[in-house]
Enzyme design. Structure first.
Site, PDB file in Angstrom:
ATOM      1  N   GLY A  11     -69.509  30.169  38.173  1.00 40.86           N
ATOM      2  CA  GLY A  11     -70.043  31.190  37.325  1.00 40.86           C
ATOM      3  C   GLY A  11     -70.875  30.667  36.153  1.00 40.86           C
ATOM      4  O   GLY A  11     -70.498  29.439  35.786  1.00 40.86           O
ATOM      5  N   ARG A  72     -72.067  30.644  44.930  1.00 38.16           N
ATOM      6  CA  ARG A  72     -70.775  30.452  45.287  1.00 38.16           C
ATOM      7  C   ARG A  72     -71.101  29.893  46.826  1.00 38.16           C
ATOM      8  O   ARG A  72     -71.551  31.108  47.378  1.00 38.16           O
ATOM      9  CB  ARG A  72     -69.555  31.431  44.780  1.00 38.16           C
ATOM     10  CG  ARG A  72     -69.486  31.890  43.531  1.00 38.16           C
ATOM     11  CD  ARG A  72     -68.302  32.626  43.252  1.00 38.16           C
ATOM     12  NE  ARG A  72     -68.324  33.273  41.944  1.00 38.16           N
ATOM     13  CZ  ARG A  72     -68.024  32.675  40.902  1.00 38.16           C
ATOM     14  NH1 ARG A  72     -67.246  31.348  40.918  1.00 38.16           N
ATOM     15  NH2 ARG A  72     -68.082  33.081  39.688  1.00 38.16           N
ATOM     16  N   ASP A 103     -63.471  24.707  37.738  1.00 41.04           N
ATOM     17  CA  ASP A 103     -62.288  24.089  38.549  1.00 41.04           C
ATOM     18  C   ASP A 103     -62.606  24.067  39.874  1.00 41.04           C
ATOM     19  O   ASP A 103     -62.487  22.918  40.712  1.00 41.04           O
ATOM     20  CB  ASP A 103     -60.974  24.980  38.452  1.00 41.04           C
ATOM     21  CG  ASP A 103     -59.976  24.034  37.888  1.00 41.04           C
ATOM     22  OD1 ASP A 103     -60.036  23.014  37.115  1.00 41.04           O
ATOM     23  OD2 ASP A 103     -58.884  24.645  37.654  1.00 41.04           O
ATOM     24  N   THR A 126     -67.720  26.556  31.858  1.00 46.71           N
ATOM     25  CA  THR A 126     -67.168  27.993  32.371  1.00 46.71           C
ATOM     26  C   THR A 126     -66.879  28.811  30.841  1.00 46.71           C
ATOM     27  O   THR A 126     -66.343  28.306  30.055  1.00 46.71           O
ATOM     28  CB  THR A 126     -66.052  28.035  33.081  1.00 46.71           C
ATOM     29  OG1 THR A 126     -65.630  29.216  33.247  1.00 46.71           O
ATOM     30  CG2 THR A 126     -65.127  26.959  32.776  1.00 46.71           C
ATOM     31  N   ASP A 128     -64.548  30.733  30.638  1.00 52.49           N
ATOM     32  CA  ASP A 128     -63.227  31.081  30.375  1.00 52.49           C
ATOM     33  C   ASP A 128     -62.166  29.973  29.866  1.00 52.49           C
ATOM     34  O   ASP A 128     -61.295  30.205  29.371  1.00 52.49           O
ATOM     35  CB  ASP A 128     -62.814  31.080  31.940  1.00 52.49           C
ATOM     36  CG  ASP A 128     -63.494  32.241  32.774  1.00 52.49           C
ATOM     37  OD1 ASP A 128     -64.033  33.124  32.164  1.00 52.49           O
ATOM     38  OD2 ASP A 128     -63.520  32.117  34.230  1.00 52.49           O
ATOM     39  N   ASP A 130     -60.704  27.533  30.784  1.00 54.98           N
ATOM     40  CA  ASP A 130     -59.458  27.459  31.626  1.00 54.98           C
ATOM     41  C   ASP A 130     -59.514  26.138  32.542  1.00 54.98           C
ATOM     42  O   ASP A 130     -58.583  25.993  33.525  1.00 54.98           O
ATOM     43  CB  ASP A 130     -59.466  28.846  32.787  1.00 54.98           C
ATOM     44  CG  ASP A 130     -60.500  28.637  33.628  1.00 54.98           C
ATOM     45  OD1 ASP A 130     -61.434  27.991  33.590  1.00 54.98           O
ATOM     46  OD2 ASP A 130     -60.353  29.463  34.796  1.00 54.98           O
ATOM     47  N   ARG A 172     -61.105  35.326  33.252  1.00 55.33           N
ATOM     48  CA  ARG A 172     -60.302  35.402  34.514  1.00 55.33           C
ATOM     49  C   ARG A 172     -58.840  35.380  34.255  1.00 55.33           C
ATOM     50  O   ARG A 172     -58.212  36.477  33.710  1.00 55.33           O
ATOM     51  CB  ARG A 172     -60.669  34.077  35.172  1.00 55.33           C
ATOM     52  CG  ARG A 172     -61.937  34.136  35.906  1.00 55.33           C
ATOM     53  CD  ARG A 172     -61.754  33.853  37.331  1.00 55.33           C
ATOM     54  NE  ARG A 172     -63.083  33.493  38.054  1.00 55.33           N
ATOM     55  CZ  ARG A 172     -63.038  32.356  38.862  1.00 55.33           C
ATOM     56  NH1 ARG A 172     -62.140  31.675  39.327  1.00 55.33           N
ATOM     57  NH2 ARG A 172     -64.397  32.089  39.145  1.00 55.33           N
TER      58      ARG A 172
END
Ligand code: ATP
Length: 321
Positions: A11, A72, A103, A126, A128, A130, A172
């Site tokens: 992303g 992707r 990740d 990202t 996120d 995360d 996410r």
């Protein structure tokens, strides 16, 4: 090391351009040839590669998205796909590869290194936030600022109409955007995947707020829990008289001019990536921890577990009583 490559994968996130710029400019400053790989790993397999110059990264530090585009790639997840990618790198004489992504992109980098000995450096990009090894990922701060801007606007109209509003944010499976934007936006309720959710508790809090004269209720919901529509239905079943709306912020959180913090982190990480390659270090992920730019072995970084900031969550509850 004479030639390095840079790509963005997964992303997109605001600040990726600042990171690309730093890799290119620091690389050229140190006498390296820098090649830009378009469309992430898929572009690598498809040989979409061009030489980067000082001016190819001019006028991009302030732009969201990624000038290299992103993708992707299912093909890269196969052994054959990665073998093709390694061949293309060899053909272009690329001795070090900088991957800006999440990740998943780092897992791809790990395999490319293990299977074909490619020197890789990962930069966390990202919205996120995360990625366990780093306190912040590039794009997270900008996404939170976008969410805050939206919350402020919704709060204005919510107060005028004495309404409750659910604001669904991205992230996410992680609740970082919801937690930070919720706390900074003064939300009454924050619902995140990391904390077990009790619909009765949510409704009690809204009812209590109405009794004590609150003019609005801002409920920030992380997409990883459920959709705004689903939550809205659950609340309305229990509080049918409540004037309730929901807004899904969606992809506006992924765009926009990167914040100062994202530009600075991205610039530092891009520069560190080049330094590491020049020091003949690879298979490393760059992070920011306790305000320091650090790097870890890719296996170590990917095995780390992120400790959620429950203290911040508890604080948000105290401040919204
Ligand atoms: P974001 O979290 O922002 O979406 P990401 O890097 O985690 O970023 P992914 O879609 O998971 O996004 O990964 C990007 C690309 O990296 C994938 O399309 C694929 O090509 C490659 N990749 C992901 N996971 C693996 C894996 N386990 N093995 C090989 N390649 C992978």
């Amino acid at each position: 090391m004479k030639t390095i490559g840079v790509l963005t994968s997964g992303g997109d996130a605001p600040g990726m351009n600042a990171a690309i710029r730093a890799v290119v400019r620091c690389g050229i400053y140190n006498g390296l040839t820098v090649k830009g790989i378009k469309r992430g790993y898929q572009g690598l397999i498809d040989d979409e590669i061009e030489d980067m110059t000082l001016s190819s990264v001019g006028d991009i530090i302030q732009r969201g998205g990624t000038i290299l585009r992103t993708a992707r790639s299912a093909e890269f997840k196969t052994k054959e796909g990665r073998a093709k990618a390694a061949e293309v790198l060899k053909k272009h004489g690329i001795e070090g590869l900088v991957i800006i992504g999440g990740d998943g992109s780092f897992r791809g980098a790990q395999l490319l290194s293990n299977e074909h000995g490619v020197n890789t450096i990962g930069i966390p990009g990202t919205i996120d936030n995360d990625i366990p090894c780093t306190d912040y990922t590039i794009g997270f701060d900008t996404a939170c600022n976008t969410a805050i801007d939206a919350i402020n606007k919704i709060r204005d109209t919510a107060t005028s109409h004495e309404r409750a509003n659910i604001i669904e944010v991205m992230g996410r499976n992680a609740g970082y955007i919801a937690l930070y934007a919720g706390l900074a936006g003064g939300a009454e309720i924050i619902i995140i995947p990391e904390v077990k959710f009790d619909i009765d508790e949510v409704c009690d809090k809204i009812s209590y707020g109405i009794k004590r004269g609150k003019l609005h209720h801002i409920i920030v919901l992380a997409e990883g829990v459920m959709s705004g529509l689903e939550l809205s239905k659950m609340i309305q079943e229990r509080l049918p008289k409540l004037d309730l709306r929901h807004t899904t912020l969606g992809h506006i959180q992924r765009g926009g001019a990167p914040s100062v913090m994202d530009r600075i982190i991205a610039s530092q990480m891009g520069s560190r990536a080049v330094e590491l390659l020049l020091e003949n270090k690879s298979q490393r992920i760059i992070s920011i921890r306790n305000n320091q730019i650090v790097d870890d072995d890719i296996d170590t970084a990917l095995a780390m577990r992120k400790e959620f900031n429950f203290k911040l969550y508890e604080l948000s509850k105290i401040l919204s009583i």
